[in-house]
Design a protein around this motif. Structure first.
Motif, PDB file in Angstrom:
ATOM      1  N   ASP A   1       0.845  -1.208   0.000  1.00  9.58           N
ATOM      2  CA  ASP A   1       0.000   0.000   0.000  1.00  9.58           C
ATOM      3  C   ASP A   1       0.880   1.258   0.000  1.00  9.58           C
ATOM      4  O   ASP A   1       0.843   2.034   0.933  1.00  9.58           O
ATOM      5  CB  ASP A   1      -0.950  -0.011   1.218  1.00  9.58           C
ATOM      6  CG  ASP A   1      -0.224  -0.007   2.553  1.00  9.58           C
ATOM      7  OD1 ASP A   1       0.961  -0.409   2.614  1.00  9.58           O
ATOM      8  OD2 ASP A   1      -0.825   0.442   3.557  1.00  9.58           O
TER       9      ASP A   1
ATOM     10  N   ASP B   1       7.534   3.648   2.726  1.00  7.55           N
ATOM     11  CA  ASP B   1       8.347   2.464   3.031  1.00  7.55           C
ATOM     12  C   ASP B   1       7.974   1.293   2.119  1.00  7.55           C
ATOM     13  O   ASP B   1       8.827   0.489   1.743  1.00  7.55           O
ATOM     14  CB  ASP B   1       8.282   2.078   4.516  1.00  7.55           C
ATOM     15  CG  ASP B   1       6.885   1.854   5.035  1.00  7.55           C
ATOM     16  OD1 ASP B   1       5.931   2.441   4.500  1.00  7.55           O
ATOM     17  OD2 ASP B   1       6.732   1.082   5.999  1.00  7.55           O
ATOM     18  N   ASP B   2       6.706   1.221   1.705  1.00  6.18           N
ATOM     19  CA  ASP B   2       6.340   0.221   0.688  1.00  6.18           C
ATOM     20  C   ASP B   2       7.074   0.520  -0.620  1.00  6.18           C
ATOM     21  O   ASP B   2       7.497  -0.404  -1.331  1.00  6.18           O
ATOM     22  CB  ASP B   2       4.838   0.257   0.397  1.00  6.18           C
ATOM     23  CG  ASP B   2       3.978   0.030   1.616  1.00  6.18           C
ATOM     24  OD1 ASP B   2       3.820   0.969   2.410  1.00  6.18           O
ATOM     25  OD2 ASP B   2       3.465  -1.089   1.777  1.00  6.18           O
TER      26      ASP B   2
ATOM     27  N   ASP C   1       8.791  -1.421   5.902  1.00  4.21           N
ATOM     28  CA  ASP C   1       8.345  -2.539   5.069  1.00  4.21           C
ATOM     29  C   ASP C   1       9.494  -3.289   4.399  1.00  4.21           C
ATOM     30  O   ASP C   1       9.322  -4.431   3.939  1.00  4.21           O
ATOM     31  CB  ASP C   1       7.375  -2.033   3.999  1.00  4.21           C
ATOM     32  CG  ASP C   1       6.013  -1.685   4.598  1.00  4.21           C
ATOM     33  OD1 ASP C   1       5.685  -2.208   5.675  1.00  4.21           O
ATOM     34  OD2 ASP C   1       5.292  -0.889   3.982  1.00  4.21           O
TER      35      ASP C   1
ATOM     36  N   THR D   1       3.011  -6.117   2.732  1.00  5.88           N
ATOM     37  CA  THR D   1       3.458  -4.939   3.489  1.00  5.88           C
ATOM     38  C   THR D   1       2.322  -3.934   3.680  1.00  5.88           C
ATOM     39  O   THR D   1       2.564  -2.760   3.933  1.00  5.88           O
ATOM     40  CB  THR D   1       4.667  -4.260   2.801  1.00  5.88           C
ATOM     41  OG1 THR D   1       4.242  -3.764   1.518  1.00  5.88           O
ATOM     42  CG2 THR D   1       5.835  -5.212   2.628  1.00  5.88           C
ATOM     43  N   GLY D   2       1.112  -4.413   3.519  1.00  9.86           N
ATOM     44  CA  GLY D   2      -0.059  -3.565   3.768  1.00  9.86           C
ATOM     45  C   GLY D   2      -1.099  -4.383   4.506  1.00  9.86           C
ATOM     46  O   GLY D   2      -0.838  -5.520   4.911  1.00  9.86           O
TER      47      GLY D   2
ATOM     48  N   ASN E   1      -1.145  -2.254   9.851  1.00 13.79           N
ATOM     49  CA  ASN E   1      -1.676  -3.157   8.828  1.00 13.79           C
ATOM     50  C   ASN E   1      -2.764  -4.073   9.397  1.00 13.79           C
ATOM     51  O   ASN E   1      -3.740  -4.383   8.712  1.00 13.79           O
ATOM     52  CB  ASN E   1      -0.558  -4.003   8.208  1.00 13.79           C
ATOM     53  CG  ASN E   1       0.409  -3.147   7.414  1.00 13.79           C
ATOM     54  OD1 ASN E   1       0.041  -2.087   6.909  1.00 13.79           O
ATOM     55  ND2 ASN E   1       1.666  -3.591   7.323  1.00 13.79           N
TER      56      ASN E   1
ATOM     57  N   ASN F   1      -2.264   2.666   3.700  1.00 10.96           N
ATOM     58  CA  ASN F   1      -1.706   3.984   3.995  1.00 10.96           C
ATOM     59  C   ASN F   1      -2.496   5.071   3.273  1.00 10.96           C
ATOM     60  O   ASN F   1      -2.652   6.181   3.779  1.00 10.96           O
ATOM     61  CB  ASN F   1      -0.238   4.069   3.548  1.00 10.96           C
ATOM     62  CG  ASN F   1       0.682   3.251   4.435  1.00 10.96           C
ATOM     63  OD1 ASN F   1       0.530   3.248   5.643  1.00 10.96           O
ATOM     64  ND2 ASN F   1       1.628   2.555   3.834  1.00 10.96           N
TER      65      ASN F   1
HETATM   66 CA    CA Z   1       2.858  -0.549   4.162  1.00 10.38          CA
END
Ligand code: CA
Ligand code: BDR
Length: 317
Positions: free
Chosen positions: A11, A15-16, A247, A125-126, A175, A40
């Protein structure tokens, strides 16, 4: 060299975005798709941002699919930590030109896993909305996914877990907090799950040294400039630089699982509203442990020096 096939479900998010950079630039990973999700930022923004990063890296061959616009059953909360007006620390990268995949994220996950049974690791990562929905729609994929590596949860194994809590309750991670029902489905799915929580992904030791900053400043790589800008952005708002690469820990673990020490534990996800919504409750008791809670792997200690070294090498490569 043998590569590990992954789908990065994310998302972006600054950092993603850095996690995409790391994954795409690692010779050890084969990124089969980037799937985006609400988190995010709304999904329309996260799928723009994912494509912006891939265009920055000249990797327009990697498909990007738009995923769930909302959590499985609830409304999306708004993030107390902002990633800036564009969701990328105000880097304002050029608008993407590559089209989105014709398949949505849930179907692309299902098709890719089925076409490569036992081979595609999911890196999450979300919020887990896309992955949970894929499991609801095609439960047979659960037996075909070798591993899910997720930035997920806060397990109270050290101070960082709660001092750096990112969800909007005192002990939740963002998350899980956004879509706790999705997290519960994935935690309970029986698929091997490695949750790298705030315990390991938000160490203050993950901050960049002056020498690292100097190396980024010297580089003419756009992804180095992106990271540098993000570091200045978070520092300017009173946060530490680790926020720009939270992430990345999941991608780093996919590349080299010796970077994070894990433990096996029973963990339940709190889905009731109120004080503890989104909390990942770990049962570490010597006696009377709740064995009905899913048994997963939880990150307990990261080798931050080696993590940062790998990250810097990939960004500058
Ligand atoms: Ca994320
Ligand atoms: C997670 O929250 C988001 O803001 C970050 O992108 C990361 O995935 C950490 O709790």
């Amino acid at each position: 060299m043998e590569t590990k096939k992954i789908i990065l479900d994310c998302d972006p998010g600054m950092d993603d975005s850095m996690a995409i950079v790391m994954a795409v630039k690692s010779p050890k990973l084969d990124v089969m798709a980037v799937t985006t999700v609400n988190g995010n930022y709304p999904v329309d923004v996260t799928c723009i941002n994912a494509r912006k990063v891939l265009e920055l890296l000249n990797r327009t061959d990697i498909p990007v699919a738009r995923g769930m616009a909302n959590p499985i059953i609830r409304k999306s909360p708004s993030d107390p930590f902002t990633h800036g007006k564009d969701g990328q620390a105000e880097a304002f990268l050029p608008d993407p030109k590559i089209p989105l995949s014709k398949l949505d994220a849930v179907d692309l996950i299902i098709e890719t896993v089925k076409a490569n049974p036992g081979e595609v690791t999911l890196v999450s990562t979300g919020p887990m909305s896309n992955i949970a929905m894929a499991m609801i729609k095609a439960p047979e994929i659960k037996d075909m996914i070798p591993e899910i590596i997720a930035i997920s949860g806060a397990f109270g194994l050290n101070d960082y877990a709660f001092l750096n809590a990112t969800g909007d309750t005192p002990q939740s991670e963002w998350n899980v907090y956004v879509d706790p029902e999705a997290a519960k489905i994935v935690y309970e799915s029986g698929v091997k799950l490695v949750c790298l929580g705030l315990d390991v992904a938000t160490y203050f030791d993950v901050n960049f040294s002056d020498a690292d900053i100097a190396r980024l400043e010297k580089s003419d790589k756009p992804e180095a400039k992106f990271l540098l800008n993000a570091i200045h952005f978070v520092n300017g708002r009173g946060f530490d630089a680790y926020c720009t690469v939270i992430d990345c820990m999941a991608v780093a673990y996919a590349i080299d699982n010796t970077l994070v020490e894990t433990m096996d534990a029973h963990v339940g996800v709190e889905t009731k509203d109120g004080l503890t919504l989104g909390m990942t409750v770990i049962d570490r008791r010597h006696h009377f442990v709740w064995e009905h809670l899913p048994f997963i792997k939880v990150g307990r200690k990261a080798d931050c020096g080696r993590f940062l070294g790998l990250l810097m090498d990939l960004v500058l490569a």
